[in-house]
Design a protein around this motif. Structure first.
Motif, PDB file in Angstrom:
ATOM      1  N   ASP A   1      50.474  30.334  93.737  1.00 22.01           N
ATOM      2  CA  ASP A   1      51.331  29.539  92.856  1.00 22.01           C
ATOM      3  C   ASP A   1      50.522  28.625  91.944  1.00 22.01           C
TER       4      ASP A   1
ATOM      5  N   ASN B   1      47.790  27.987  99.395  1.00 20.73           N
ATOM      6  CA  ASN B   1      48.679  28.657  98.440  1.00 20.73           C
ATOM      7  C   ASN B   1      48.030  28.651  97.056  1.00 20.73           C
TER       8      ASN B   1
ATOM      9  N   LYS C   1      49.569  30.855  89.119  1.00 22.38           N
ATOM     10  CA  LYS C   1      50.701  31.154  88.249  1.00 22.38           C
ATOM     11  C   LYS C   1      50.962  30.020  87.263  1.00 22.38           C
ATOM     12  N   ARG C   2      50.790  28.779  87.721  1.00 20.36           N
ATOM     13  CA  ARG C   2      51.029  27.648  86.810  1.00 20.36           C
ATOM     14  C   ARG C   2      49.952  27.566  85.732  1.00 20.36           C
TER      15      ARG C   2
END
Length: 513
Positions: free
Chosen positions: A384, A381, A387-388
């Motif tokens: 995500d 993944n 995105k952080r």
């Protein structure tokens, strides 16, 4: 007669061969080229090589800069800052020769660096097929630096910029691409991504040798490598491998022998990556760096407390671009979940990463304790994770008012048999995931023996922690394990940063090599 023929041949060569064969060609690092992205709103550094002492002129979008090559033939110019846009042409002229780079865009440039979790490609990430199908972003440009480990500083590499397409994106860094895509979609400007990650790389390989030696804290590490450099014989290792392979091919017993890697040209040797994959891009005007590394240094986590911020400072100093943003990914959860509290080198490495936030400006940490996989050091993944990281950049560098930092331990007050903990960066308040009860806390008394604790959220930024067996608590830890079972987050979904309130000696405190 012989002398006359030689003279005639010389004249023939001078008058018929291209100019580049009788004088130095204009040359730049491969980081400059067709379809590149140059950083907007900052002076643009361009460098290269031509004839020593020769004048050089660089032109871009109506802006010019001039320089003179030094004794080694190197030139450096600074072009005026430009707004986002393009495409433009860049021309470099010297001694009657002209080099032109076309389809040049001006936008945001980020370096994507670290070890295998940064190098992990889009094609290896979740939904790789769908991600590739939608990867049509002509103003999102990608370039990768090949893996070259050496003690000799390299000034270029084999590579070229290319637009993001379904064909080009599968082999590019997953975290890098997903981060860059978020920036591109949010800002609406061109984005350039430079990937120079190398799987398994150790942090010391990203620092120049002199700094490591002058620090005085890495003498044991350098001494170990000096011994290796004096004794390792790759030809001998290959000869032994060939003999074992020949025997295996004859009787086919056991596993096929594996060819030895040349450790002297690998990604662990101090300074190898600083010289091989960083130096060729050092000085290219950028917005900042995203970084995912630490697994290879977990066994020396206390040493990482000094090594990691030293590495960042070294990059910034040598880049000559001030304290540019440097955002990293904290280690994910990994390995078997443990039922009882215990020591953890991965927890100590995470702690060292978090400590760096208070040591250096313009740094940020993406906490991903809920994105790992127990049996795979490469969680798939990457969306995500990116995105952080992007939250840090969008909030700190681009002015968006969005949550970006995970809740972080602030203070502890002992009240009877309870420890009251307060936190910073809680967003709209502390929350839990999956179940209502906070999970992941342990508590200890003066005996330094940690036991599982009960926790309760009692305010927007406050928790109380206790355990029946600990009448007088003195220390609390949260998510202190390789693969912790924990669930506290902000209401915006950013997981709490692992922490401990004690300073008791860790298991990696005395490991120096």
């Amino acid at each position: 007669m012989k002398r006359m023929l030689t003279a005639v041949l010389a004249v023939f060569l001078l008058t018929t061969l291209p100019l580049a064969s009788v004088q130095a060609e204009i040359r730049t690092s491969a980081i400059f080229g067709n379809s590149m992205v140059l950083q907007r709103d900052q002076p643009i550094h361009v460098w290269g090589w031509a004839n020593a002492g020769q004048a050089v002129a660089v032109d871009l979008a109506g802006h010019s800069a001039n320089a003179k090559c030094d004794d080694q033939g190197r030139f450096d110019v600074m072009l005026d800052a430009l707004p986002a846009g393009g495409p433009h042409n860049m021309t470099i002229k010297s001694g009657g020769e002209t080099v032109t780079y076309g389809d040049v865009l001006i936008g945001e440039v980020w370096v994507c660096s670290g070890q295998s979790n940064m190098g992990w490609s889009v094609g290896q990430s979740n939904d790789a097929d769908l991600e590739a199908l939608s990867a049509n972003y002509p103003k999102l440009r990608l370039i990768s630096v090949p893996q070259v480990g050496t003690q000799e500083p390299q000034d270029s590499f084999k590579g070229q910029w290319e637009a993001c397409t379904p064909q080009s994106v599968p082999n590019f860094s997953g975290v890098g691409y997903f981060f860059g895509r978020q920036i591109h979609q949010t800002l609406g400007v061109p984005v350039g991504l430079i990937d120079n990650a190398w799987g398994g790389s150790a942090a010391e390989a990203w620092v120049d040798r002199d700094r490591l030696a002058n620090a005085g804290s890495f003498d044991d590490l350098l001494a170990k490598w000096e011994q290796t450099e004096q004794t390792y014989d790759h030809e001998k290792a290959m000869a032994s491998y060939e003999a074992r392979l020949k025997k295996w091919q004859a009787d086919r017993k056991g596993n096929r022998p594996r060819a030895p890697r040349n450790v002297l040209a690998g990604q662990h040797r101090p300074a190898n990556l600083y010289n091989g994959v960083l130096n060729p891009i050092m000085g290219y005007t950028i917005r900042g760096t995203i970084w995912y590394q630490g697994e290879s240094n977990a066994g020396r986590a206390y040493q990482y407390r000094e090594l990691f911020p030293m590495m960042i400072s070294a990059w910034r100093e040598d880049w000559k671009q001030g304290d540019f943003p440097f955002y990293w990914v904290q280690l994910a959860d990994f390995k078997t979940e443990q039922q009882s509290p215990g020591p953890s080198d991965w927890a100590e490495l995470r702690e060292a990463q978090t400590m760096t936030l208070s040591k250096l400006p313009n740094t940020g940490e993406a906490v991903i304790l809920n994105l790992g996989e127990a049996s795979d050091i490469h969680p798939k993944n990457k969306q995500d994770v990116a995105k952080r990281l992007a939250r840090w950049a969008l909030a700190k560098d681009y002015g968006y008012e969005i949550p970006y930092r995970s809740p972080t331990f602030k203070s502890m007050t002992i009240k009877g048999n309870q420890a009251e903990l307060t936190f910073d960066f809680v967003g709209s308040g502390l929350d839990t995931f999956d179940v209502n009860t906070p999970i992941g806390f342990t508590i200890a008394g003066e005996d330094e023996v940690f036991v599982p604790a009960t926790a309760k959220i009692v305010g927007k930024d406050t928790l109380v922690v206790s355990a029946g067996d600990v009448e007088t608590p003195v220390a609390v830890r949260y998510a202190w394990a390789d693969n912790p079972v924990c669930n506290v987050q902000s209401r915006e979904g950013l997981p709490m940063t692992p922490f401990r309130t004690d300073q008791w000696k860790g298991i990696t405190a005395d490991v120096t090599k």
